[in-house]
Scaffold this motif. Structure first.
Motif, PDB file in Angstrom:
ATOM      1  N   GLY A 153       0.379   1.129   3.798  1.00 28.19           N
ATOM      2  CA  GLY A 153       2.058   0.044   3.560  1.00 28.19           C
ATOM      3  C   GLY A 153       2.782   1.207   5.023  1.00 28.19           C
ATOM      4  O   GLY A 153       2.827   1.164   5.265  1.00 28.19           O
ATOM      5  N   TRP A 204      -0.676  -5.938  -1.552  1.00 27.37           N
ATOM      6  CA  TRP A 204      -1.654  -4.769  -1.412  1.00 27.37           C
ATOM      7  C   TRP A 204      -3.349  -5.865  -1.328  1.00 27.37           C
ATOM      8  O   TRP A 204      -3.867  -6.647  -2.399  1.00 27.37           O
ATOM      9  N   GLY A 257       0.615  -1.049   0.115  1.00 26.38           N
ATOM     10  CA  GLY A 257      -0.205  -0.062  -0.283  1.00 26.38           C
ATOM     11  C   GLY A 257       1.114   1.146   0.264  1.00 26.38           C
ATOM     12  O   GLY A 257       2.214   1.331   0.433  1.00 26.38           O
ATOM     13  N   TYR A 300      -4.331  -0.193  -5.910  1.00 32.63           N
ATOM     14  CA  TYR A 300      -3.166  -0.742  -5.914  1.00 32.63           C
ATOM     15  C   TYR A 300      -3.181  -0.425  -7.958  1.00 32.63           C
ATOM     16  O   TYR A 300      -2.295   0.674  -8.474  1.00 32.63           O
TER      17      TYR A 300
END
Ligand SMILES: Nc1ncnc2c1ncn2[C@@H]1O[C@H](COP(=O)(O)OP(=O)(O)O)[C@@H](O)[C@H]1O
Ligand SMILES: C=C(OP(=O)(O)O)C(=O)O
Ligand SMILES: [Ca+2]
Ligand SMILES: [Mn+2]
Length: 653
Positions: free
Chosen positions: A554, A607, A549, A613
């Motif tokens: 992320g 993701w 991410g 994404y």
């Protein structure tokens, strides 16, 4: 005589009766000094001359020569500091003005440098004053100067010199100017996207005079005479004149340090920096848009710094100079780290600030050639510098032991926060700036390769810190892709410490260092392509940024994983791995690497939100495309098929 418990022993047996027995514990011979000053002068021994003297006659001759040499050096410094409109050069005196009365253990009796000619225009008050020069001081002497005279200078618990760079804690690329004379107009890259903002010769001279007058108004200035480039055939001599011990120690660490003998034969520098960073530029002066200015004049071989004390300006200013001088000699200058395996395989690490050049080139299993600035000539690679400049934010002993251990006596630590009493540095503290730095001589890294040269590179690693989290942790590039990504020079970091910034900021900086290049990016790209082809180097794109991410969702790829990836590049493991091609960017990604979880190798796996994404991937691809448009009309090298291939090597969607 002391007893085991440390107390003086009282003699009772009368064996050693002294005439007048006074009860004291000092049985050693007294110091042979009549005054305190004499006592102090005993403490400092004159540095051994580097030319050995064996007979009385030659000792006399050598002493004379040394004096003459010192005189020559003072004359040369006086010429450097000369006003261009008044005196031919200020009176310069060797030594620290604070030590005037002392019998100096270091210098010949202080003597004023004679003006070589009568004043050309008029005598001014400044010609009546003398400027003390502290030239090529040792780190210990510079520590003393900094601690005594510069606020914010402290010794940390590990012996480093903590300093404050003042209001500016990073470079100011928008305040950089280059004199556009006829040659520069013809040779350099100007206009949209170029880092070279023009200035005329006259304005440069106004700034130069401002800096020189400021420096001459001080009690003392620091002078460093040093080298750039470990390739002996292409070594450049630089002189740095500055007002702060911090600047002098920084450059002592960052440039190549001459031996005593090289210093004796230094002669006239090829390039001079006037660092008057404490003194602002005058905004009534043409081209000055702020109170900081970093101006370079290639014809005069000079750089003038006003209004910023950030030491990195000097280091990176000289890098700009090398980006001009070296390509003229068919040598490619590189904004890259460089290291070498025990078997002689060399890797380059390109990348913008914060992408990992310093971190990843400092590798306990490999020899460090340099962390930031190199040359690639027909003889191989050479470091331009003699030191490293590491970021310290969140530095830890566990993750980066070699950098951690390099922060000791001699190292300049900029803008860090430390405990008031213990002087222990808190590397997580961003109170002064996020850009905290350590500048240390390269030999502070235990496996530094001295001299810092190596054979032709086998791997060219392009580092991008992708805060969008869509670039794979590693991709193998063909030559056209390597050129495409080299010219693009992408990274995306999260903007500093400002609150509320969720969106990563994409940065494209041609050749991974647009702020420093002097010629058009395609010139450097063509040279890189030619050299990579000639010597069979493989290109790689490594994302040291986000995974799972984008920033906020992320996380940054763990440094140990990136190190494993880099290990697999060095070892050749990745040359024989199996690959698959990604969508949009068309990158070849390995399916497996020792020590790295396979699922992270294709970012889509990490993701949770696959639609997000895809959207983010397309967004980044669009940014790449927009950025590359300006290069679409340029030819790269003599091979026009390569140009077409490069244009086709970008994302397609
Ligand atoms: N996966 C990673 N790869 C490289 N650096 C990382 C990684 N994760 C975190 N970092 C940190 O990012 C920073 C990289 O900065 P640095 O090596 O100084 O970059 P440069 O020399 O290119 O300016 C260091 O502080 C390093 O600890
Ligand atoms: C010194 C610098 O280099 P880097 O951040 O790449 O280490 C800089 O860009 O100011
Ligand atoms: Ca850099
Ligand atoms: Mn670096």
């Amino acid at each position: 005589m002391a007893t085991p418990n440390g107390l003086a022993q009282i003699e009772t047996n009368g064996r050693k009766k002294h005439e007048n027995v006074v009860c004291h514990d000092d049985s050693a011979a007294p110091v042979r000094a009549q005054t305190i000053d004499e006592l102090h002068s005993l403490q400092r021994k004159r540095s051994a001359p580097s030319t050995p003297k064996d007979s009385a006659a030659s000792a006399f001759a050598a002493a004379l020569t040394e004096e003459q040499r010192e005189e020559q050096q003072l004359q040369s410094i006086s010429a450097s500091l000369a006003s261009l409109t008044r005196e031919t050069g200020p009176k310069v005196v060797r030594g620290d003005p604070a030590r005037k009365g002392e019998a100096s253990a270091k210098s010949t009796p202080a003597h004023h440098h004679q003006h070589p000619a009568a004043p050309t225009i008029a005598v001014s008050d400044s010609s009546l004053k003398s400027t003390h020069v502290l030239s090529n001081l040792s780190p210990a002497e510079l520590y003393e100067q900094a601690i005594k005279y510069e606020k914010g200078s402290f010794i940390t618990s590990t012996g480093a010199l903590a300093t404050l760079s003042g209001a500016k804690t990073g470079r100011a690329p928008r305040d950089k100017r280059v004199v556009k004379d006829e040659a520069a107009a013809r040779e350099l890259w100007w206009g949209k996207g170029s880092p070279n903002i023009e200035m005329d010769e006259h304005t440069f001279l106004i700034n130069r005079e401002r800096a020189v007058d400021y420096l001459n108004s001080l009690d003392k200035v620091f002078v460093n005479d040093q080298f750039l480039n470990w390739d002996p055939e292409n070594r450049i001599k630089v002189r740095i004149i500055s007002a702060r011990a911090y600047h002098s120690l920084f450059m002592h660490n960052m440039c190549i340090r001459p031996t005593d003998e090289e210093l004796e034969n230094f002669g006239t520098p090829d390039f001079t920096i006037y660092n008057a960073g404490q003194f602002p530029c005058n905004r009534y002066t043409h081209y000055m848009t702020s109170s900081s200015s970093v101006a370079i004049n290639l014809a005069r071989r000079e750089m003038v710094i006003l209004g910023t004390q950030y030491a990195g300006e000097m280091k990176k200013g000289l890098f700009g100079l090398m980006h001009y001088l070296m390509p003229k000699r068919q040598i490619l200058s590189l904004h890259s780290g460089c290291n070498m395996g025990k078997g002689g395989d060399v890797a380059l690490f390109f990348g913008l600030s914060g992408t990992g050049k310093t971190t990843l080139s400092t590798d306990h299993n490999r020899l460090l050639i340099g962390d930031d600035e190199h040359c690639w000539s027909d003889n191989g690679v050479s470091n331009i510098e003699g030191g490293c400049y590491a970021k310290c934010i969140d530095l830890s002993r566990e993750k980066e032991p070699d950098i951690w251990n390099a922060i000791k006596f001699g190292t300049v630590l900029e803008n860090v926060v430390f405990d008031e009493r213990t002087r222990e540095v808190d590397y997580t503290d961003k109170s002064v700036t996020e850009n905290t730095r350590a500048a240390y001589p390269i030999e502070y890294i235990p496996n530094a390769k001295i001299p810092c040269v190596g054979p032709h590179p086998k791997n060219v690693i392009l580092l991008a810190c992708d805060a969008f989290g869509v670039l794979p942790p590693v991709s193998k590039l063909n030559l056209a892709q390597t050129m495409y990504h080299f010219i693009s020079g992408y990274t995306a970091l999260v903007a500093g410490t400002e609150e509320g910034i969720k969106e990563p900021q994409a940065t494209f900086s041609a050749c991974f260092g647009a702020a420093f290049i002097m010629l058009h990016p395609t010139k450097y790209a063509a040279m890189l392509a030619e050299k990579m082809q000639k010597y069979g180097a493989t290109g790689w794109l490594v994302n040291t940024g986000w995974s799972g991410g984008r920033y906020g969702v992320g996380k940054r790829i763990k440094l140990p994983y990136t190190r494993k990836i880099i290990d697999a590049i060095h070892s050749g493991e990745l040359l024989t791995a199996s690959y698959k091609k990604t969508e949009v960017f068309g990158l070849e990604i390995p399916t497996q690497i020792d020590g790295v979880p396979s699922e992270i190798l294709d970012p889509i796996n990490t993701w949770e939100d696959k639609a997000a994404y895809k959207e983010t991937l397309l967004k980044l691809a669009g940014l790449f495309k927009n950025n590359f448009e300006v290069f679409a009309s340029y030819k790269i090298g003599d091979d026009s098929s390569l140009t077409d291939e490069i244009l086709a090597a970008g994302p397609s969607f």
